[in-house]
Design a protein around this motif. Structure first.
Motif, PDB file in Angstrom:
ATOM      1  N   ILE A 250       0.846  -1.204   0.000  1.00 39.97           N
ATOM      2  CA  ILE A 250       0.000   0.000   0.000  1.00 39.97           C
ATOM      3  C   ILE A 250       0.873   1.241   0.000  1.00 39.97           C
ATOM      4  CG2 ILE A 250      -1.823   1.269   1.173  1.00 39.97           C
ATOM      5  CD1 ILE A 250      -2.614  -1.347   2.548  1.00 39.97           C
ATOM      6  N   GLY A 251       0.914   1.916  -1.125  1.00 40.64           N
ATOM      7  CA  GLY A 251       1.629   3.176  -1.225  1.00 40.64           C
ATOM      8  C   GLY A 251       0.647   4.283  -1.573  1.00 40.64           C
ATOM      9  N   SER A 252       0.750   4.783  -2.802  1.00 44.16           N
ATOM     10  CA  SER A 252      -0.183   5.833  -3.240  1.00 44.16           C
ATOM     11  C   SER A 252      -1.135   5.337  -4.320  1.00 44.16           C
ATOM     12  CB  SER A 252       0.607   7.030  -3.788  1.00 44.16           C
ATOM     13  OG  SER A 252       1.397   6.631  -4.908  1.00 44.16           O
ATOM     14  N   GLY A 253      -0.882   4.136  -4.868  1.00 45.97           N
ATOM     15  CA  GLY A 253      -1.648   3.667  -6.018  1.00 45.97           C
ATOM     16  C   GLY A 253      -3.137   3.612  -5.811  1.00 45.97           C
ATOM     17  N   ILE A 254      -3.581   3.088  -4.663  1.00 47.82           N
ATOM     18  CA  ILE A 254      -5.009   2.932  -4.419  1.00 47.82           C
ATOM     19  C   ILE A 254      -5.728   4.283  -4.391  1.00 47.82           C
ATOM     20  CG2 ILE A 254      -4.689   2.925  -1.909  1.00 47.82           C
ATOM     21  CD1 ILE A 254      -7.376   1.084  -4.015  1.00 47.82           C
ATOM     22  N   PHE A 255      -5.002   5.354  -4.158  1.00 44.71           N
ATOM     23  CA  PHE A 255      -5.598   6.686  -4.096  1.00 44.71           C
ATOM     24  C   PHE A 255      -5.661   7.349  -5.477  1.00 44.71           C
ATOM     25  CE2 PHE A 255      -3.404   5.883  -0.059  1.00 44.71           C
ATOM     26  CZ  PHE A 255      -4.415   6.094   0.852  1.00 44.71           C
ATOM     27  N   ILE A 256      -4.960   6.754  -6.475  1.00 47.55           N
ATOM     28  CA  ILE A 256      -4.756   7.456  -7.751  1.00 47.55           C
ATOM     29  C   ILE A 256      -5.167   6.652  -8.979  1.00 47.55           C
ATOM     30  CG2 ILE A 256      -2.985   8.496  -9.253  1.00 47.55           C
ATOM     31  CD1 ILE A 256      -1.387   9.112  -6.685  1.00 47.55           C
ATOM     32  N   VAL A 257      -4.697   5.390  -9.093  1.00 49.48           N
ATOM     33  CA  VAL A 257      -4.718   4.710 -10.395  1.00 49.48           C
ATOM     34  C   VAL A 257      -6.112   4.342 -10.889  1.00 49.48           C
ATOM     35  CG1 VAL A 257      -2.394   3.807 -10.064  1.00 49.48           C
ATOM     36  CG2 VAL A 257      -4.359   2.387  -9.429  1.00 49.48           C
ATOM     37  N   SER A 258      -7.121   4.398 -10.032  1.00 49.70           N
ATOM     38  CA  SER A 258      -8.477   4.068 -10.477  1.00 49.70           C
ATOM     39  C   SER A 258      -8.985   5.029 -11.545  1.00 49.70           C
ATOM     40  CB  SER A 258      -9.436   4.043  -9.290  1.00 49.70           C
ATOM     41  OG  SER A 258      -9.108   2.983  -8.412  1.00 49.70           O
ATOM     42  N   ALA A 259      -8.423   6.237 -11.605  1.00 51.17           N
ATOM     43  CA  ALA A 259      -8.823   7.190 -12.647  1.00 51.17           C
ATOM     44  C   ALA A 259      -8.446   6.651 -14.023  1.00 51.17           C
ATOM     45  CB  ALA A 259      -8.163   8.543 -12.401  1.00 51.17           C
ATOM     46  N   ASP A 260      -7.215   6.205 -14.160  1.00 47.09           N
ATOM     47  CA  ASP A 260      -6.758   5.679 -15.451  1.00 47.09           C
ATOM     48  C   ASP A 260      -7.490   4.387 -15.807  1.00 47.09           C
ATOM     49  OD1 ASP A 260      -4.825   5.838 -17.720  1.00 47.09           O
ATOM     50  OD2 ASP A 260      -4.166   3.918 -16.903  1.00 47.09           O
ATOM     51  N   ILE A 261      -7.720   3.540 -14.806  1.00 43.08           N
ATOM     52  CA  ILE A 261      -8.456   2.302 -15.057  1.00 43.08           C
ATOM     53  C   ILE A 261      -9.850   2.618 -15.584  1.00 43.08           C
ATOM     54  CG2 ILE A 261      -9.452   0.240 -13.991  1.00 43.08           C
ATOM     55  CD1 ILE A 261      -7.135   0.308 -11.973  1.00 43.08           C
ATOM     56  N   THR A 262     -10.525   3.583 -14.970  1.00 43.90           N
ATOM     57  CA  THR A 262     -11.884   3.948 -15.384  1.00 43.90           C
ATOM     58  C   THR A 262     -11.897   4.511 -16.797  1.00 43.90           C
ATOM     59  OG1 THR A 262     -12.454   4.420 -13.080  1.00 43.90           O
ATOM     60  CG2 THR A 262     -13.929   5.304 -14.769  1.00 43.90           C
ATOM     61  N   ARG A 263     -10.900   5.305 -17.154  1.00 41.38           N
ATOM     62  CA  ARG A 263     -10.827   5.823 -18.527  1.00 41.38           C
ATOM     63  C   ARG A 263     -10.701   4.676 -19.531  1.00 41.38           C
ATOM     64  NH1 ARG A 263      -7.636   9.919 -15.967  1.00 41.38           N
ATOM     65  NH2 ARG A 263      -5.686   8.862 -16.494  1.00 41.38           N
ATOM     66  N   ASN A 264      -9.980   3.637 -19.159  1.00 40.39           N
ATOM     67  CA  ASN A 264      -9.747   2.517 -20.067  1.00 40.39           C
ATOM     68  C   ASN A 264     -10.934   1.573 -20.184  1.00 40.39           C
ATOM     69  OD1 ASN A 264      -7.073   2.825 -21.147  1.00 40.39           O
ATOM     70  ND2 ASN A 264      -6.257   2.401 -19.126  1.00 40.39           N
ATOM     71  N   VAL A 265     -11.656   1.343 -19.076  1.00 42.97           N
ATOM     72  CA  VAL A 265     -12.738   0.343 -19.108  1.00 42.97           C
ATOM     73  C   VAL A 265     -14.135   0.960 -19.140  1.00 42.97           C
ATOM     74  CG1 VAL A 265     -11.302  -1.400 -17.982  1.00 42.97           C
ATOM     75  CG2 VAL A 265     -12.777   0.076 -16.577  1.00 42.97           C
ATOM     76  N   GLY A 266     -14.282   2.174 -18.624  1.00 44.05           N
ATOM     77  CA  GLY A 266     -15.516   2.926 -18.807  1.00 44.05           C
ATOM     78  C   GLY A 266     -16.741   2.476 -18.045  1.00 44.05           C
ATOM     79  N   SER A 267     -16.591   1.544 -17.075  1.00 43.80           N
ATOM     80  CA  SER A 267     -17.775   1.090 -16.333  1.00 43.80           C
ATOM     81  C   SER A 267     -17.372   0.622 -14.940  1.00 43.80           C
ATOM     82  CB  SER A 267     -18.476  -0.047 -17.073  1.00 43.80           C
ATOM     83  OG  SER A 267     -17.624  -1.159 -17.209  1.00 43.80           O
ATOM     84  N   ALA A 268     -18.353   0.681 -14.032  1.00 36.44           N
ATOM     85  CA  ALA A 268     -18.087   0.331 -12.634  1.00 36.44           C
ATOM     86  C   ALA A 268     -17.735  -1.145 -12.487  1.00 36.44           C
ATOM     87  CB  ALA A 268     -19.293   0.670 -11.773  1.00 36.44           C
ATOM     88  N   GLY A 269     -18.466  -1.999 -13.195  1.00 39.32           N
ATOM     89  CA  GLY A 269     -18.219  -3.431 -13.090  1.00 39.32           C
ATOM     90  C   GLY A 269     -16.826  -3.810 -13.504  1.00 39.32           C
ATOM     91  N   TRP A 270     -16.373  -3.243 -14.620  1.00 39.46           N
ATOM     92  CA  TRP A 270     -15.022  -3.568 -15.100  1.00 39.46           C
ATOM     93  C   TRP A 270     -13.940  -2.920 -14.249  1.00 39.46           C
ATOM     94  CZ3 TRP A 270     -13.537  -7.464 -17.790  1.00 39.46           C
ATOM     95  CH2 TRP A 270     -14.439  -8.088 -18.657  1.00 39.46           C
ATOM     96  N   LEU A 271     -14.239  -1.767 -13.643  1.00 40.20           N
ATOM     97  CA  LEU A 271     -13.291  -1.163 -12.696  1.00 40.20           C
ATOM     98  C   LEU A 271     -13.033  -2.125 -11.545  1.00 40.20           C
ATOM     99  CD1 LEU A 271     -11.716   1.192 -11.317  1.00 40.20           C
ATOM    100  CD2 LEU A 271     -13.919   1.966 -10.407  1.00 40.20           C
ATOM    101  N   ILE A 272     -14.090  -2.672 -10.963  1.00 41.06           N
ATOM    102  CA  ILE A 272     -13.943  -3.620  -9.856  1.00 41.06           C
ATOM    103  C   ILE A 272     -13.320  -4.917 -10.352  1.00 41.06           C
ATOM    104  CG2 ILE A 272     -15.138  -4.857  -8.016  1.00 41.06           C
ATOM    105  CD1 ILE A 272     -15.095  -1.721  -7.819  1.00 41.06           C
ATOM    106  N   ALA A 273     -13.696  -5.346 -11.570  1.00 40.71           N
ATOM    107  CA  ALA A 273     -13.160  -6.593 -12.113  1.00 40.71           C
ATOM    108  C   ALA A 273     -11.647  -6.540 -12.267  1.00 40.71           C
ATOM    109  CB  ALA A 273     -13.810  -6.901 -13.462  1.00 40.71           C
ATOM    110  N   VAL A 274     -11.134  -5.379 -12.683  1.00 44.71           N
ATOM    111  CA  VAL A 274      -9.674  -5.226 -12.826  1.00 44.71           C
ATOM    112  C   VAL A 274      -8.977  -5.424 -11.480  1.00 44.71           C
ATOM    113  CG1 VAL A 274      -7.852  -3.516 -13.250  1.00 44.71           C
ATOM    114  CG2 VAL A 274      -9.697  -3.803 -14.909  1.00 44.71           C
TER     115      VAL A 274
END
Length: 481
Positions: A31-55
């Protein structure tokens, strides 16, 4: 004989670490800073809540599977060096060295640099003078900011503390990891209390539509092949955020009961972090529309969420949380990393001085050269590029290491295995297939930095043969004398 006499006079590693220390090292290093930040890029790539959690679930599954598999190796080889030792024993010294070299050149040092910079970026919320926008020196392409100097200062401070002995390092690790775990649990709980029913329904009404989400709210559908590439690209951030779970294997030589506690630390630490990561992302979708997650300023999703949860003071809450998180994370990375170089030096494959312990029974020289390389990487400014290189290289070596479990079952059946890989042979095989697929998709869709990472690994081949020749010359000179 002379070398054996010299080694017997050297300080020996102290067995001062228990199960709690190992678990806190695993969780704290992840646990560093990733959990506070990288979900933005993941969401741009997958575009949906289900796939965000799936990743995040996919990443958690891979991490847990690998950790449970490493438990078998840690019981077989309960000594300092961890993954370097496993690769050397399963294959040969060259493969082990290529890992150790990559670990020193980019994996561990690059992660230390990235986490150090994250610390300084969020410190700037409280002390604006240390912002990355405050450029202190610029000459041609060389540009040094206050944030870079702060990150280097933190690395040097933690390195110094860890030269004072294992007790100093483990006190910081346990204290800061427990603090950030409690803080994250609190953030998640308050986030669910602040759940907005309208936001939740909007995010989850079409949860499994996979597409690229743009800043203006429009989206682009993927072809099947591009969709696979998007998932792989999304997992760069989640894998980076979940990496360093194997840190406890590096310090096995200082565990009181390494055959038992390393495997248990791997399991408990990765399980705790996986649950936190998935819960945090579900919480994000309960308070923020997907568009706001994807377009959070400078990708700071947790800051946007905290504004909803805590109001205007939320920025400072998250800034302090990330400072605590990254400080503890870097302590774990610095603490564990030097043990790999120490073991390599004992094999004659690293700077000789790295294989000695100081009066506090820690590899001080290894700690300082690690700090030097990490500091130089802080000055490079290539933190996003490092993330891609690190994610590619670490998964390649994780796959090789887990393949090594199958190999050792055949070639070394006589070795004691106090713990056997959970789900063998099915789960380790699934990890191997997922890891190969991930790396292949990165090579296809996220070049050129994956190639840079591979280039760094291959650069280790001539370095290995130079080190091997120097060792042979040294042994010949010792024999002649």
């Amino acid at each position: 004989m002379q070398r054996m006499k010299e080694d017997s006079k050297q300080p020996q590693m102290k067995h001062e670490l228990g199960l709690l220390d190992g678990t806190m090292l695993v969780a704290g290093s992840m646990i560093g800073s990733g959990i506070f930040i990288v979900s933005a890029d993941i969401t741009r790539n997958v575009g949906s809540a289900g796939w965000l959690i799936a990743v995040w679930v996919l990443t958690g599954f891979m991490t847990l599977t690998a950790a449970l598999s490493y438990g078998e190796l840690s019981g077989m080889f309960p000594k300092a060096g961890g993954q370097y030792v496993y690769l050397k024993e399963a294959y040969n010294k060259l493969i082990g060295f290529l890992y150790g070299w990559s670990f020193f050149a980019v994996i561990q040092t690059g992660t230390i640099a990235a986490v150090g910079v994250a610390f300084s970026k969020f410190t700037a919320y409280l002390i604006p003078a240390v912002s990355e926008d405050n450029i202190l020196f610029q000459q041609g392409f060389v540009k040094i900011s206050a944030a870079q100097l702060v990150s280097i200062g933190i690395i040097l401070l933690l390195t110094y503390i860890n030269t004072r002995g294992v007790k100093s390092g483990k006190l910081i690790q346990t204290t800061f990891t427990l603090t950030k775990l409690l803080s994250l649990f609190g953030l998640i709980a308050f986030g669910f209390f602040a759940l907005n029913a309208g936001t939740w329904h909007m995010n989850w009404s079409n949860a499994w539509s996979l597409h690229q989400l743009h800043a203006d709210g429009t989206f682009t559908n993927y072809t099947m092949a591009a969709a696979m590439g998007a998932i792989a690209a999304s997992m760069i951030g989640s894998i980076f955020s979940s990496d360093s779970w194997n840190s406890v294997t590096f310090i096995a030589g200082e565990m009181r009961n390494p055959k038992r506690d390393v495997a248990l630390s791997l399991f408990f630490g990765t399980m705790i972090v996986t649950l936190i990561y998935v819960a945090a992302n579900v919480m994000y979708t309960s308070v923020l529309p997907l568009h706001d997650i994807a377009t959070a300023e400078k990708d700071r999703v947790a800051v946007s969420a905290s504004h909803v949860i805590f109001g205007t003071g939320g920025t400072y809450v998250i800034a302090i949380m990330i400072m605590i998180s990254t400080f503890g994370c870097n302590n774990g990375l610095i603490f564990a990393g030097a043990r790999v170089y120490y073991t390599m030096a004992k094999d004659g494959l690293f700077f000789k001085k790295t294989g000695t312990l100081n009066k506090n029974a820690v590899p001080e020289f290894g700690l300082w050269i690690q700090a030097l390389v990490a500091s130089l990487l802080c000055l490079s400014g290539k933190y996003g590029d490092l993330l891609t290189m690190i994610s590619f290289v670490v998964v390649v070596f994780y796959v090789l290491t887990i393949i090594g479990i199958y190999k050792l079952r055949i070639t070394r059946p006589e070795l004691e295995r106090p713990y056997k890989a959970f789900g063998y042979p099915i789960l380790p095989a699934i990890y191997i297939l997922m890891g190969i697929a991930f790396c292949t998709l990165l090579v296809i869709y996220v070049e050129p930095y994956t190639w840079y990472g591979l280039g760094i690994v291959l650069l280790g081949i001539p370095i290995y043969y130079i080190a091997k020749r120097n060792l042979k010359d040294e042994d010949s000179a010792t024999a002649d004398s």
